[in-house]
Scaffold this active site. Structure first.
Site, short mmCIF file in Angstrom:
data_model
loop_
_atom_site.label_atom_id
_atom_site.label_comp_id
_atom_site.label_asym_id
_atom_site.label_seq_id
_atom_site.Cartn_x
_atom_site.Cartn_y
_atom_site.Cartn_z
N HIS A 264 -24.93 10.18 21.70
CA HIS A 264 -23.65 10.64 21.38
C HIS A 264 -23.06 11.37 22.34
CE1 HIS A 264 -22.83 9.25 17.16
NE2 HIS A 264 -24.21 9.27 16.68
N GLU A 332 -30.00 17.27 10.83
CA GLU A 332 -29.12 16.56 10.11
C GLU A 332 -29.73 15.01 9.83
OE1 GLU A 332 -24.90 14.18 11.56
OE2 GLU A 332 -26.29 15.02 13.17
N HIS A 333 -30.37 14.35 10.94
CA HIS A 333 -31.10 13.29 10.45
C HIS A 333 -32.41 13.39 10.65
CE1 HIS A 333 -27.47 10.81 10.80
NE2 HIS A 333 -27.28 11.67 12.19
N HIS A 425 -11.86 42.54 -24.75
CA HIS A 425 -12.53 41.63 -25.47
C HIS A 425 -13.27 41.65 -26.78
CE1 HIS A 425 -12.78 40.89 -20.84
NE2 HIS A 425 -13.53 39.89 -20.87
#
Length: 440
Positions: A264, A332-333, A425
């Site tokens: 990449h 990541e992978h 409340h």
């Protein structure tokens, strides 16, 4: 030719911290550099986008339109190889099928106590910008991965932003993929300026609630800078992968798959992690022959990674330590090449995706298998998962209490309200409520 980095940890009891660092770990340089880019887009809008297209993307076209025009889509289909169009359609079918299966039911309700119901309703967010990078190639696969979950989720306005080429156009495959998925809005703005455009909105580019998709450190830095204006989505920076191999793995196969993410770019990270010296040595021996078989530029990228500080071969003292390395790295992978990959998978806690066995290389996951390939990087897989339909939807809690179910819940809630000092409340669940409802 450079030699792959070899990290022999076979005698070490501790894992070196420096092996877990990524190129995006320190973004201080980029954070400072993106500030004037962001400010220019905020104040000048489209004019800044066109100027940055000339300066950063080397656009030479005299009058570039910021939005891709219909004629550009038509021309892209005319020029594209029909076989590539078929591959895009094939991948889209699998990605659609996976994300349709992943989509949650619109609403669920469970009776928590008699007459008291609670649950969730899932609705799509109103808008999203899908970032498709272009700097190191053309990535129609990223368009499919980022836009298809948006379409499945039912996002009313999903747009694509991507850097233009020197001709001022979007690459053909990205336009074809957008049209096949059903995306009509594609804008020519990448980098930090693209992130700023969808964070602020310009004359052409719509302001969006969220941005998804991988990008360079410039993109990551801009997302961080603008996170108060736009949801930056899954942290997705430069590519990274680990190949986890036991002694039964083929070293040449592990080397082959090491090339995938390392090609990449030089900012990627990729390691083979194994407890087998034979597997490690076989991988080291195979890499030069494999580099010779791929595009020279991609081989250069791969060598920069695998022979540098963010990649190579890691030899551990045993397989338990190799697994420990994976969980600490949180890749990541992750590919698992082992005799029993399913059994090994159960020991992995931190990874963006896990691909099992000899026939599931990262290539299949990146393009056609179906699960989303936009994955958390820089160890973000310790707390984040892959991009999914859920990233394009939000949960709205739903509660419904009947008259018969109300008294018991009111009594218990009143106790909490009094203890915590919230008188309003408490008053809201006091006998006053029933008097108002019954008109007393």
């Amino acid at each position: 030719m450079q030699q792959p980095s070899f990290h022999d940890l076979s005698q070490d009891s501790a894992l070196p911290v420096e092996l877990f660092k990524r190129t995006e770990a320190d973004l201080s340089f980029f954070v400072e550099k993106v500030k004037p880019i962001i400010e220019a887009v905020r104040t000048e809008g489209d004019a800044a986008l066109k100027r940055f297209a000339r300066d950063f993307d080397k656009v030479t076209a005299e009058d570039m339109s910021v939005r891709a025009e219909e004629s550009e889509f038509e021309a892209a289909f005319a020029r594209m190889d029909p076989a590539v169009i078929e591959s895009i359609k094939y991948a889209a079918e699998n990605i659609f099928a996976f994300h349709e299966a992943q989509k949650p039911e619109e609403m669920w309700l469970k009776e928590m106590r008699p007459g008291a119901f609670a649950g969730d309703r899932h609705v799509p967010i109103d808008s999203v910008a899908c970032y498709v990078p272009r700097g190191k190639g053309s990535f129609p696969s990223v368009l499919l991965m980022t836009t298809i979950p948006a379409v499945v989720a039912g996002v009313p306005r999903a747009v694509v932003i991507t850097p233009p080429g020197p001709d001022g156009k979007v690459d053909d495959a990205t336009l074809v993929a957008a049209r096949l998925v059903g995306i009509k809005e594609v804008y020519k703005c990448g980098g930090a300026q693209g992130v700023a455009a969808v964070a602020y909105g310009t004359e052409s580019v719509p302001k969006c609630l969220k941005i998804v998709g991988p990008g360079s450190p410039w993109v990551v830095a801009a997302k961080r800078q603008l996170s108060n204006l736009i949801d930056p989505g899954v942290p997705a920076g430069p590519s990274e992968s680990l190949i986890l191999a036991d002694a039964t793995a083929k070293g040449e196969l592990a080397a082959l798959d090491l090339l995938i993410e390392s090609e990449h770019g030089p900012d990627s990270s990729a390691y083979l992690v194994t407890n087998s010296r034979a597997v490690a040595e076989a991988a080291i021996a195979a890499l030069p022959k494999l580099w010779a078989q791929i595009d020279p530029k991609r081989a250069e990228f791969s060598q920069a990674v695998l022979c540098g500080d963010h990649g190579g071969i890691v030899l551990t003292k045993d397989f338990d330590t190799a697994v420990e390395f994976v969980n600490e790295y949180a890749p990541e992978h992750l590919e698992i090449l082992a005799e029993e990959p399913m059994a090994v998978m159960t020991r992995i806690r931190n990874a963006g995706e896990i691909l099992l066995g000899n026939f599931t290389p990262v290539t299949l996951g990146n393009f056609v298998l179906g699960p989303n390939a936009v994955l958390p990087t820089n160890a973000a897989a310790k707390t984040n998962g892959p991009l999914s339909v859920f990233d394009y939807m939000k949960r709205i809690s739903v509660g419904y209490v009947t008259r018969s179910g109300y008294p018991q819940l009111a009594e218990k809630a009143h106790g909490f309200a009094v203890y915590e000092g919230f008188s309003a409340h408490a008053l809201a669940v006091s006998p006053l409520r029933m008097k108002i409802i019954d008109g007393e």
